[in-house]
Design a protein around this motif. Structure first.
Motif, mmCIF file in Angstrom:
data_model
loop_
_atom_site.group_PDB
_atom_site.id
_atom_site.type_symbol
_atom_site.label_atom_id
_atom_site.label_comp_id
_atom_site.label_asym_id
_atom_site.label_seq_id
_atom_site.Cartn_x
_atom_site.Cartn_y
_atom_site.Cartn_z
ATOM 1 N N ARG B 50 -6.482 3.367 -0.272
ATOM 2 C CA ARG B 50 -6.727 4.798 -0.413
ATOM 3 C C ARG B 50 -5.454 5.577 -0.755
ATOM 4 N NH1 ARG B 50 -4.876 9.093 2.157
ATOM 5 N NH2 ARG B 50 -5.048 7.957 4.112
ATOM 6 N N LYS B 51 -4.343 5.237 -0.087
ATOM 7 C CA LYS B 51 -3.106 5.988 -0.342
ATOM 8 C C LYS B 51 -2.639 5.799 -1.781
ATOM 9 C CE LYS B 51 -1.204 5.914 4.336
ATOM 10 N NZ LYS B 51 -0.237 5.223 5.188
ATOM 11 N N TYR B 53 -4.490 5.021 -4.273
ATOM 12 C CA TYR B 53 -5.444 5.727 -5.122
ATOM 13 C C TYR B 53 -5.085 7.215 -5.208
ATOM 14 C CZ TYR B 53 -9.792 7.707 -6.822
ATOM 15 O OH TYR B 53 -10.710 8.404 -7.554
ATOM 16 N N ASP B 54 -4.816 7.810 -4.055
ATOM 17 C CA ASP B 54 -4.470 9.236 -4.037
ATOM 18 C C ASP B 54 -3.232 9.511 -4.878
ATOM 19 O OD1 ASP B 54 -6.525 9.797 -2.381
ATOM 20 O OD2 ASP B 54 -5.322 10.063 -0.563
ATOM 21 N N VAL B 77 -12.216 1.605 -3.876
ATOM 22 C CA VAL B 77 -11.149 2.176 -3.062
ATOM 23 C C VAL B 77 -11.431 1.820 -1.602
ATOM 24 C CG1 VAL B 77 -10.015 4.301 -2.323
ATOM 25 C CG2 VAL B 77 -10.752 4.052 -4.694
ATOM 26 N N SER B 79 -10.971 2.519 2.144
ATOM 27 C CA SER B 79 -10.598 3.634 3.008
ATOM 28 C C SER B 79 -11.534 3.708 4.203
ATOM 29 C CB SER B 79 -10.684 4.939 2.221
ATOM 30 O OG SER B 79 -10.525 6.030 3.107
ATOM 31 N N THR B 81 -11.402 6.481 5.991
ATOM 32 C CA THR B 81 -11.585 7.916 6.209
ATOM 33 C C THR B 81 -12.405 8.605 5.116
ATOM 34 O OG1 THR B 81 -9.443 8.273 5.147
ATOM 35 C CG2 THR B 81 -9.459 8.196 7.551
ATOM 36 N N MET B 82 -12.353 8.096 3.900
ATOM 37 C CA MET B 82 -13.129 8.749 2.832
ATOM 38 C C MET B 82 -14.610 8.474 3.067
ATOM 39 S SD MET B 82 -10.785 7.669 -0.427
ATOM 40 C CE MET B 82 -11.461 8.531 -1.833
ATOM 41 N N SER B 85 -17.521 9.204 -2.324
ATOM 42 C CA SER B 85 -16.724 8.846 -3.491
ATOM 43 C C SER B 85 -16.267 10.107 -4.208
ATOM 44 C CB SER B 85 -17.569 7.999 -4.436
ATOM 45 O OG SER B 85 -16.868 7.821 -5.639
ATOM 46 N N ILE B 92 -16.471 3.445 -2.570
ATOM 47 C CA ILE B 92 -15.645 3.391 -1.369
ATOM 48 C C ILE B 92 -16.063 2.179 -0.531
ATOM 49 C CG2 ILE B 92 -14.902 4.649 0.703
ATOM 50 C CD1 ILE B 92 -14.371 6.249 -1.757
ATOM 51 N N SER B 94 -15.521 0.932 3.187
ATOM 52 C CA SER B 94 -14.945 1.504 4.410
ATOM 53 C C SER B 94 -14.753 0.490 5.534
ATOM 54 C CB SER B 94 -15.791 2.678 4.884
ATOM 55 O OG SER B 94 -17.120 2.251 5.033
#
Lengths: 173, 179
Positions: B50-51, B53-54, B77, B79, B81-82, B85, B92, B94
């Motif tokens: 996720r990081k 990706y951000d 991705v 994550s 926390t997300m 999508s 996502i 998770s």
């Protein structure tokens, strides 16, 4: 005076496990990869106290009669017969000026912290890094924090049948 | 079975980005760029933490617009926390990253690009799901940043497959992960 580093690391950048163990290195240093040729070009070594103490545990003293300057503020453990060891202390710039004054033209800097201090001070001109094909996951890193980017010039990369890859860099002055 | 390849560029001191995610220090050059089409063509799926990706994929460098997926590959991705999508091209994942990747490898398709970051790579390495590691080592020491291989916590034996040097000082190394 020129200062060089010649060292092996894991692909993840460690020179030893956290406890100092180097059991992950190929036995006997692996296939020949230029160490003898390199050591023939240096007039002396500068090593940290920890490296000195590690080397003392080896079966044979690896540096022959090559002068070794061990950095320590305390008295050193006795070196084996035939070894030429002298204690020195001070910051890297002081060490370099003392060695230069004694006519040393090319020094091999070894040991994690010592390498990092000399790099930080801009006093390493050549890095020869041999990558061993393994990740060890955690350990003592070759490189540490720096105050700034240190730009390098890639000189050459050689690879060996056993999977060792050796890259040579000049440190931009 | 499809291969998972951890492929990226790093500084000589094994950082993949500055602490703030910056990658201004990365050299490319025509010689390196000319290999991209072949590399891209070998993948149809991309795995990203996720990081990472951000920091790298939210915006197109040309237009500043949010992009749909990454280079038209199936984009996953990872994550916790997300919840939703950020766009239709991105799925996502998770939980159970390992299980997900294991089943993905059994599907048909091209190879899978593990784009990073280090945290995702370390977790998939620990689960023995990474088949190759391909690094392009930049001729620079950053001194700090986001590590290439954070805390794997175990030994992983490798076999060197390829070694290539570029005129601008980049060294490309490819390794097979021994399982």
């Amino acid at each position: 005076m020129k200062a060089s580093v010649f060292i092996a690391t894991s692909l993840d950048g460690f020179i030893a496990r956290a406890n100092g163990a180097i059991d992950w290195l190929p036995p006997g240093g692996g296939e020949p990869h230029g160490y003898d040729e390199f050591i023939a070009t240096v007039d002396a070594l500068v090593i940290g106290r920890k490296t000195f103490e590690t080397v003392l545990t080896f079966d044979t003293w690896p540096y022959g009669a090559k002068p070794v300057f061990a950095l320590s503020t305390h008295t050193l453990a006795p070196a084996p017969p035939g070894a030429v060891v002298e204690r020195m202390s001070g910051d890297p710039a002081e060490i370099v000026s003392q060695l230069s004054a004694r006519g040393i033209r090319h020094v091999y800097v070894d040991g994690g912290i010592t390498i990092q201090r000399f790099l930080q001070a801009g006093l390493i001109q050549r890095l020869i890094i041999t990558r061993v094909p393994v990740l060890i996951g955690e350990g003592i890193p070759l490189f540490g924090a720096t105050h700034r980017d240190i730009e390098l010039k890639h000189i050459a990369t050689r690879h060996y049948a056993s999977g060792l890859v050796q890259s040579e860099y000049a440190v931009a002055g | 079975m499809r291969k998972v390849v951890y492929s990226l560029t790093n500084s000589l001191d094994n950082f993949i980005a500055r602490t703030d995610g910056g990658y201004d220090w990365i050299l490319m050059g025509d010689e390196v760029m000319s290999e991209f089409p072949k590399i891209y063509a070998s993948f149809d799926t991309i795995l990203i933490g996720r990081k990472t990706y951000d920091q790298t994929l939210l915006q197109s460098p040309e237009t500043g617009q949010e992009t749909a997926g990454f280079m038209e590959m199936k984009t996953y991705v990872f994550s916790r926390t997300m919840k939703e999508s950020p766009n239709a091209g991105v799925k996502i994942i998770s939980d159970n990253a390992g299980e997900f990747v294991r089943s993905l490898k059994n599907e048909s398709g091209k190879d899978i690009w593990l784009f990073g970051g280090g945290i995702l790579a370390a977790s998939l390495l620990r689960e023995r799901l990474v088949d190759e590691i391909s690094v392009a080592i930049q001729p620079i020491l950053l001194g700090s940043g986001i590590p290439l291989f954070p805390d794997i916590g175990m030994q992983v034996d490798l076999q060197m497959l390829e070694c290539k040097t570029y005129k601008n000082g980049i060294v490309g190394l490819k390794y097979l992960v021994k399982h």
